[in-house]
Motif scaffolding. Structure first.
Motif, PDB file in Angstrom:
ATOM      1  N   HIS A 149       0.837  -1.200   0.000  1.00  0.00           N
ATOM      2  CA  HIS A 149       0.000   0.000   0.000  1.00  0.00           C
ATOM      3  C   HIS A 149       0.873   1.252   0.000  1.00  0.00           C
ATOM      4  N   VAL A 150       1.924   1.250   0.845  1.00  0.00           N
ATOM      5  CA  VAL A 150       2.807   2.408   0.918  1.00  0.00           C
ATOM      6  C   VAL A 150       3.539   2.599  -0.415  1.00  0.00           C
ATOM      7  N   GLU A 151       4.014   1.505  -1.012  1.00  0.00           N
ATOM      8  CA  GLU A 151       4.719   1.589  -2.288  1.00  0.00           C
ATOM      9  C   GLU A 151       3.795   2.102  -3.391  1.00  0.00           C
ATOM     10  N   SER A 152       2.518   1.718  -3.327  1.00  0.00           N
ATOM     11  CA  SER A 152       1.553   2.201  -4.305  1.00  0.00           C
ATOM     12  C   SER A 152       1.376   3.709  -4.181  1.00  0.00           C
ATOM     13  N   GLU A 153       1.291   4.200  -2.945  1.00  0.00           N
ATOM     14  CA  GLU A 153       1.182   5.647  -2.726  1.00  0.00           C
ATOM     15  C   GLU A 153       2.434   6.368  -3.207  1.00  0.00           C
ATOM     16  N   ASP A 154       3.602   5.734  -2.966  1.00  0.00           N
ATOM     17  CA  ASP A 154       4.859   6.327  -3.440  1.00  0.00           C
ATOM     18  C   ASP A 154       4.863   6.452  -4.957  1.00  0.00           C
ATOM     19  N   ASN A 155       4.356   5.417  -5.622  1.00  0.00           N
ATOM     20  CA  ASN A 155       4.312   5.443  -7.081  1.00  0.00           C
ATOM     21  C   ASN A 155       3.507   6.633  -7.594  1.00  0.00           C
ATOM     22  N   ASP A 175      15.606  -0.091  -3.358  1.00  0.00           N
ATOM     23  CA  ASP A 175      15.260  -0.666  -4.655  1.00  0.00           C
ATOM     24  C   ASP A 175      13.910  -0.169  -5.163  1.00  0.00           C
ATOM     25  N   SER A 176      12.903  -0.182  -4.297  1.00  0.00           N
ATOM     26  CA  SER A 176      11.558   0.205  -4.708  1.00  0.00           C
ATOM     27  C   SER A 176      11.506   1.649  -5.196  1.00  0.00           C
ATOM     28  N   SER A 177      12.137   2.554  -4.448  1.00  0.00           N
ATOM     29  CA  SER A 177      12.136   3.968  -4.836  1.00  0.00           C
ATOM     30  C   SER A 177      12.894   4.192  -6.131  1.00  0.00           C
ATOM     31  N   LEU A 178      14.021   3.490  -6.285  1.00  0.00           N
ATOM     32  CA  LEU A 178      14.830   3.650  -7.493  1.00  0.00           C
ATOM     33  C   LEU A 178      14.061   3.183  -8.734  1.00  0.00           C
ATOM     34  N   VAL A 179      13.464   2.005  -8.648  1.00  0.00           N
ATOM     35  CA  VAL A 179      12.715   1.472  -9.786  1.00  0.00           C
ATOM     36  C   VAL A 179      11.512   2.354 -10.101  1.00  0.00           C
ATOM     37  N   CYS A 180      10.820   2.794  -9.057  1.00  0.00           N
ATOM     38  CA  CYS A 180       9.653   3.655  -9.242  1.00  0.00           C
ATOM     39  C   CYS A 180      10.040   4.949  -9.961  1.00  0.00           C
ATOM     40  N   LEU A 181      11.129   5.571  -9.523  1.00  0.00           N
ATOM     41  CA  LEU A 181      11.572   6.828 -10.125  1.00  0.00           C
ATOM     42  C   LEU A 181      11.998   6.625 -11.578  1.00  0.00           C
ATOM     43  N   LEU A 182      12.773   5.584 -11.837  1.00  0.00           N
ATOM     44  CA  LEU A 182      13.271   5.375 -13.191  1.00  0.00           C
ATOM     45  C   LEU A 182      12.159   4.987 -14.158  1.00  0.00           C
ATOM     46  N   HIS A 183      11.208   4.188 -13.709  1.00  0.00           N
ATOM     47  CA  HIS A 183      10.086   3.840 -14.578  1.00  0.00           C
ATOM     48  C   HIS A 183       9.242   5.071 -14.893  1.00  0.00           C
ATOM     49  N   ALA A 184       9.086   5.953 -13.896  1.00  0.00           N
ATOM     50  CA  ALA A 184       8.337   7.191 -14.140  1.00  0.00           C
ATOM     51  C   ALA A 184       9.079   8.070 -15.148  1.00  0.00           C
ATOM     52  N   LEU A 187      20.780  -7.256  -8.260  1.00  0.00           N
ATOM     53  CA  LEU A 187      20.565  -7.578  -9.672  1.00  0.00           C
ATOM     54  C   LEU A 187      19.089  -7.623 -10.043  1.00  0.00           C
ATOM     55  N   ALA A 188      18.220  -7.945  -9.084  1.00  0.00           N
ATOM     56  CA  ALA A 188      16.782  -7.910  -9.376  1.00  0.00           C
ATOM     57  C   ALA A 188      16.353  -6.485  -9.726  1.00  0.00           C
ATOM     58  N   THR A 189      16.988  -5.509  -9.084  1.00  0.00           N
ATOM     59  CA  THR A 189      16.695  -4.110  -9.385  1.00  0.00           C
ATOM     60  C   THR A 189      17.194  -3.747 -10.780  1.00  0.00           C
ATOM     61  N   VAL A 190      18.356  -4.259 -11.155  1.00  0.00           N
ATOM     62  CA  VAL A 190      18.874  -4.026 -12.503  1.00  0.00           C
ATOM     63  C   VAL A 190      17.886  -4.570 -13.534  1.00  0.00           C
ATOM     64  N   ARG A 191      17.352  -5.746 -13.262  1.00  0.00           N
ATOM     65  CA  ARG A 191      16.362  -6.335 -14.192  1.00  0.00           C
ATOM     66  C   ARG A 191      15.132  -5.435 -14.312  1.00  0.00           C
ATOM     67  N   SER A 192      14.677  -4.896 -13.189  1.00  0.00           N
ATOM     68  CA  SER A 192      13.503  -4.006 -13.219  1.00  0.00           C
ATOM     69  C   SER A 192      13.808  -2.706 -13.949  1.00  0.00           C
ATOM     70  N   ILE A 193      15.019  -2.175 -13.749  1.00  0.00           N
ATOM     71  CA  ILE A 193      15.412  -0.944 -14.438  1.00  0.00           C
ATOM     72  C   ILE A 193      15.411  -1.160 -15.939  1.00  0.00           C
TER      73      ILE A 193
END
Length: 352
Positions: A134-140, A165-174, A196-202
């Motif tokens: 829920h918090v990550e969804s609000e961050d997005n 990881d969550s903040s980095l992926v969220c920011l880069l996808h945006a 490396l899971a974050t690299v995959r998401s990026i």
């Protein structure tokens, strides 16, 4: 204003007899300026007309907190001509910049945003997965709004930042989804080799929706992340397409360069930086040759125009292979960097 104490920061004194309308850059570095001092500084600046101000550099201070974000929003609203915003080496988190996500904050003019070496975000320590989701969804939502408020961004620098990881992926996808003019993302020294899971998401954010989608004119800098061959494998198998990639200083071996060779023809890459990876001649063989038993079996043609191979432990053997590969139209290289390869003969050259 550089290397002053906070008490010495005086806008009126710095202006002197000069008209405020002529100010193009405000630079305040290494002044131990905290949030309160920054707020006072912004209040003082907002007393003047600043129609030509295009650069604000407050790097290497102690600015942080929600009040700092509000002060930035006030300054950007007062001087909507600001295009270059350097906030590196402070104490800012992403959430501190929420005030910039508000419509009319003045952030729409920003083209270059420097957030290097800031504590941008930390992971949420919540008891349940549901609460965390829920918090990550609000961050997005608010991170997407923050990025949407800066539609003219071309350069984002986050080297040495502390970010989960969550903040980095969220920011880069945006950024990759909403900013069409984005040209550069700097992610050096983030320790992505252990994430490396974050690299995959990026990289998933750089996969085109379909083959007809034009390749993004984007430079992704992943230097000094200890990615190793495991990280290269994720990049090469991601299906991502971009025009420039820096993988310098990442402990890549000949196995990694072989993976890159298979990816290059479909990657869209025009520039590849592999400097400071000590893969030697074997790495060049893997990069250039599809079949190690046949020196003439060069990899499929790719569109590279720039290749960086500084400090890669190369010898004259690599030079001969590069010369042969270019003869066979391996790539239309216009720039080849082979400095600091001490095993080469003095004066060795490659004809492009």
């Amino acid at each position: 204003m550089v290397d002053l104490s906070p008490e010495e920061l005086d806008i009126a004194q710095a202006l002197g007899d000069r008209a405020s309308e002529s100010i193009e850059c405000v630079r305040i570095n290494r002044c131990r300026m905290n949030c309160e001092t920054f707020q006072l500084l912004v209040d003082a600046l907002c007393k003047y007309e600043l129609p030509c101000l295009h650069t604000v550099d407050i790097s290497q201070n102690r600015v942080g907190g929600a009040q700092a974000g509000a002060a930035l929003a006030k300054l950007l609203t007062h001087a909507p001509t600001i295009r270059f915003l350097s906030l590196g080496w402070n104490q800012l988190s992403l959430v501190d910049l929420k005030a910039l996500a508000v419509t009319g904050s003045g952030a729409c003019s920003i083209q270059c945003l420097d957030l290097r070496a800031n504590p941008l975000g930390t992971s949420h320590k919540l008891s349940s997965k549901k609460a965390k989701k829920h918090v990550e969804s609000e961050d997005n939502i608010w991170v997407s709004a923050l990025v949407a408020a800066m539609p003219n961004l071309t350069h984002v620098q986050m080297a040495q930042a502390t970010i989960d990881d969550s903040s980095l992926v969220c920011l880069l996808h945006a950024l990759t989804a909403n900013v069409s003019c984005l040209e550069y993302i700097g992610l050096e020294w983030l320790g992505l080799g252990s994430r490396l899971a974050t690299v995959r998401s990026i990289m998933s954010g750089l996969v085109p929706a379909d083959l007809a989608t034009p390749v993004r004119s984007l430079h992704l800098n992943l230097a000094a992340n200890n990615l190793g061959d495991g990280g290269v494998k994720i990049i090469a198998e991601s299906g991502a397409m971009l025009t420039s990639l820096t993988l310098a200083c990442n402990f890549i071996t000949e196995r990694g360069t072989g993976m890159l060779a298979k990816w290059l023809p479909s990657s869209g890459l025009l520039a590849l930086e592999l400097s400071d990876n000590y893969f030697g001649d074997q790495g060049i063989t893997s990069l250039l040759v599809t079949d190690g038993r046949r020196q003439s079996a060069y990899s499929p043609y790719n569109q590279l125009t720039s290749l960086g191979l500084n400090s890669c432990c190369l010898t004259d053997t690599s030079l001969r292979m590069l010369t042969d590969a270019l003869t066979y139209n391996w790539a239309p290289l216009a720039s080849l960097r082979i400095l600091r390869n001490n095993r080469m003969s003095p004066g060795a050259k490659v004809a492009l």
